[in-house]
Design a protein around this motif. Structure first.
Motif, mmCIF file in Angstrom:
data_model
loop_
_atom_site.group_PDB
_atom_site.id
_atom_site.type_symbol
_atom_site.label_atom_id
_atom_site.label_comp_id
_atom_site.label_asym_id
_atom_site.label_seq_id
_atom_site.Cartn_x
_atom_site.Cartn_y
_atom_site.Cartn_z
ATOM 1 N N ARG A 1 0.826 -1.204 0.000
ATOM 2 C CA ARG A 1 0.000 0.000 0.000
ATOM 3 C C ARG A 1 0.863 1.257 0.000
ATOM 4 O O ARG A 1 0.550 2.242 -0.684
ATOM 5 C CB ARG A 1 -0.932 -0.007 1.213
ATOM 6 C CG ARG A 1 -2.088 -0.983 1.082
ATOM 7 C CD ARG A 1 -3.154 -0.737 2.136
ATOM 8 N NE ARG A 1 -2.649 -0.895 3.483
ATOM 9 C CZ ARG A 1 -3.380 -0.740 4.577
ATOM 10 N NH1 ARG A 1 -4.661 -0.383 4.469
ATOM 11 N NH2 ARG A 1 -2.855 -0.921 5.771
ATOM 12 N N SER B 1 0.931 4.012 -2.888
ATOM 13 C CA SER B 1 0.620 5.410 -2.582
ATOM 14 C C SER B 1 1.683 6.344 -3.140
ATOM 15 O O SER B 1 1.372 7.352 -3.794
ATOM 16 C CB SER B 1 0.484 5.594 -1.076
ATOM 17 O OG SER B 1 -0.550 4.780 -0.555
ATOM 18 N N GLY C 1 -4.706 12.584 1.543
ATOM 19 C CA GLY C 1 -5.776 11.597 1.422
ATOM 20 C C GLY C 1 -5.294 10.179 1.795
ATOM 21 O O GLY C 1 -5.982 9.448 2.527
ATOM 22 N N PHE C 2 -4.122 9.798 1.313
ATOM 23 C CA PHE C 2 -3.575 8.492 1.666
ATOM 24 C C PHE C 2 -3.261 8.400 3.164
ATOM 25 O O PHE C 2 -3.454 7.358 3.792
ATOM 26 C CB PHE C 2 -2.315 8.200 0.848
ATOM 27 C CG PHE C 2 -2.590 7.811 -0.573
ATOM 28 C CD1 PHE C 2 -3.574 6.895 -0.884
ATOM 29 C CD2 PHE C 2 -1.867 8.360 -1.615
ATOM 30 C CE1 PHE C 2 -3.834 6.539 -2.209
ATOM 31 C CE2 PHE C 2 -2.129 8.008 -2.927
ATOM 32 C CZ PHE C 2 -3.106 7.102 -3.234
ATOM 33 N N ARG D 1 -4.736 10.046 5.581
ATOM 34 C CA ARG D 1 -5.988 9.991 6.321
ATOM 35 C C ARG D 1 -6.600 8.585 6.277
ATOM 36 O O ARG D 1 -7.226 8.135 7.241
ATOM 37 C CB ARG D 1 -6.972 11.013 5.763
ATOM 38 C CG ARG D 1 -8.279 11.125 6.549
ATOM 39 C CD ARG D 1 -9.110 12.312 6.114
ATOM 40 N NE ARG D 1 -9.375 12.295 4.680
ATOM 41 C CZ ARG D 1 -8.838 13.124 3.806
ATOM 42 N NH1 ARG D 1 -7.971 14.062 4.247
ATOM 43 N NH2 ARG D 1 -9.123 13.062 2.519
ATOM 44 N N ASN D 2 -6.386 7.867 5.187
ATOM 45 C CA ASN D 2 -6.935 6.514 5.042
ATOM 46 C C ASN D 2 -6.003 5.418 5.561
ATOM 47 O O ASN D 2 -6.324 4.235 5.449
ATOM 48 C CB ASN D 2 -7.245 6.250 3.563
ATOM 49 C CG ASN D 2 -8.390 7.107 3.051
ATOM 50 O OD1 ASN D 2 -9.313 7.431 3.795
ATOM 51 N ND2 ASN D 2 -8.321 7.498 1.788
ATOM 52 N N GLY D 3 -4.853 5.816 6.124
ATOM 53 C CA GLY D 3 -3.945 4.837 6.725
ATOM 54 C C GLY D 3 -3.036 4.123 5.760
ATOM 55 O O GLY D 3 -2.441 3.102 6.114
ATOM 56 N N TRP D 4 -2.909 4.646 4.543
ATOM 57 C CA TRP D 4 -2.021 3.992 3.586
ATOM 58 C C TRP D 4 -0.574 4.456 3.746
ATOM 59 O O TRP D 4 0.343 3.800 3.256
ATOM 60 C CB TRP D 4 -2.494 4.295 2.157
ATOM 61 C CG TRP D 4 -3.687 3.458 1.748
ATOM 62 C CD1 TRP D 4 -4.841 3.291 2.449
ATOM 63 C CD2 TRP D 4 -3.829 2.695 0.552
ATOM 64 N NE1 TRP D 4 -5.709 2.476 1.780
ATOM 65 C CE2 TRP D 4 -5.107 2.100 0.594
ATOM 66 C CE3 TRP D 4 -3.023 2.480 -0.567
ATOM 67 C CZ2 TRP D 4 -5.579 1.276 -0.414
ATOM 68 C CZ3 TRP D 4 -3.504 1.683 -1.594
ATOM 69 C CH2 TRP D 4 -4.751 1.073 -1.516
#
Length: 372
Positions: free
Chosen positions: A313, A317, A365-366, A368-371
């Motif tokens: 991931r 990213s 964005g990545f 914030r989504n934990g990537w």
């Protein structure tokens, strides 16, 4: 009740003189002298529980027993076929049992041949190690085989563990117990072997706890992420070796503790129940060890899979972020004559600001989504 206390004091003392815990499998207690050709490490006649002091060989010991009563206890260490042949003839041992005793590598069992009980015990010794690795040897195994007759007991030992010298000395300090005959010696050996299992099980538990802590520890604190599958697998193999020694012994101990036998004194048979109970407890521990190691190994593999997914991931990213400036640079690197903003004074700063803004937005964005 006094007999129970005397039996436990002789067979399983808690402390030696001086307060040092007794270790039932000291490897340097007794082995035959390699410079001699005889496999006999001790031979004695016991009359009314007392050892006859005059030295003798197996044949002479048996003649004294037949003439004066009592029983003979002969101890051997890794005998060859030639060394054991004379003793086998003298005591009328069955050829199949003799073959098993000479060649060793037998599973624990109890067999009856005519007027002789043949019992096989596997001894277990815990190998001390500073750190558990993928090649660490955790347990070593040996064997003690017993031929029990009405007036004799012959013990055959294989391997460096399971010395019986200290046990013989303790039993000799209790003539009342030895007066019960060869079955008292057989019980003492079984009790010592099972006590060794208990000590090894406790030590193996510590190793499993260490591996379990390592597998589930926080990778950010310097430990290896997901543990080490090689160490877990090696420990599982050693536990399997332990299990092979404990599980087959369950049935023989059940027979010795429950079924009346002419060669086993009724007073002694009661104490085999205690040995069988301890053996059952160790068996439950070993089975639990095996199941727990399976769970730890699966957890380790699952953690490794999760770690790989996290890495993928992160790689994806960053690839997406770098794709933005790559795309913009590719478009404006096509060198067409008529392209918007090519002749504009603020074209380059604008493109750089837009590129950075898009990359920062994607990164947030990545994140914030934990990537990332």
């Amino acid at each position: 009740m006094s007999m129970i206390r005397d039996l436990r004091a002789a067979v399983r003392p808690a402390l030696r003189k001086g307060g040092t815990p007794y270790e039932p499998y000291a490897c340097n207690d007794t082995t035959r002298d390699p410079s001699t050709s005889s496999a006999v490490v001790d031979c004695a006649v016991y009359h009314e529980g007392q050892r006859v002091s005059a030295p003798c060989g197996p044949a002479e010991a048996m003649r004294r027993v037949r003439a004066e009563g009592g029983f003979a206890w002969i101890g051997l260490h890794e005998p060859t076929e030639q060394e054991f042949a004379g003793i086998a003839r003298e005591f009328g041992l069955h050829p199949l049992a003799v073959e098993d005793a000479v060649h060793a590598h037998q599973r624990p069992k109890l067999e009856r041949y005519d007027d002789t009980l043949f019992t096989v015990f596997k001894t277990i010794h815990y190998v001390e190690h500073a750190e558990l690795t993928a090649t660490s040897e955790v347990v070593e195994t040996g064997e003690v085989m017993c031929f029990t007759g009405e007036d004799f007991i012959i013990t055959v030992r294989h391997g460096g563990q399971g010395s019986l010298r200290a046990l013989r000395h303790r039993l000799q300090e209790d003539p009342q117990l030895l007066a019960k005959g060869p079955s008292a010696v057989l019980h003492a050996i079984a009790d010592q072997v099972v006590d060794g299992y208990i000590a090894v099980a406790d030590a193996v538990q510590d190793d499993i706890d260490e591996v379990e802590i390592d597998v589930f520890s926080d990778p950010g604190k310097g430990s290896r992420r997901g543990g080490d599958a090689g160490r877990i697998y090696q420990l599982k193999r050693e536990v399997l070796e332990f299990k092979r020694a404990v599980t087959p012994l369950m049935r023989p101990m059940q027979l010795l503790s429950e079924r009346p036998m002419r060669l086993v004194d009724p007073d002694i048979q009661k104490y085999f129940r205690d040995v069988a109970d301890h053996l059952a407890r160790v068996h439950e521990q070993v089975v639990a060890f095996d199941d727990l190691l399976n769970s730890i190994l699966q957890a380790n593999l699952a953690q490794a899979s999760v770690a790989q997914n996290e890495d993928m991931r992160k790689i994806t990213s960053w690839a997406a972020i770098f794709a933005v400036p790559t795309m913009i640079a590719g478009i404006y690197g096509m060198n067409f004559k008529y392209m918007p903003e090519l002749g504009w004074k603020y074209g380059y700063p604008t493109v750089m600001v837009v590129t950075v803004a898009i990359c920062v937005t994607i990164h947030r964005g990545f994140k914030r989504n934990g990537w990332l």
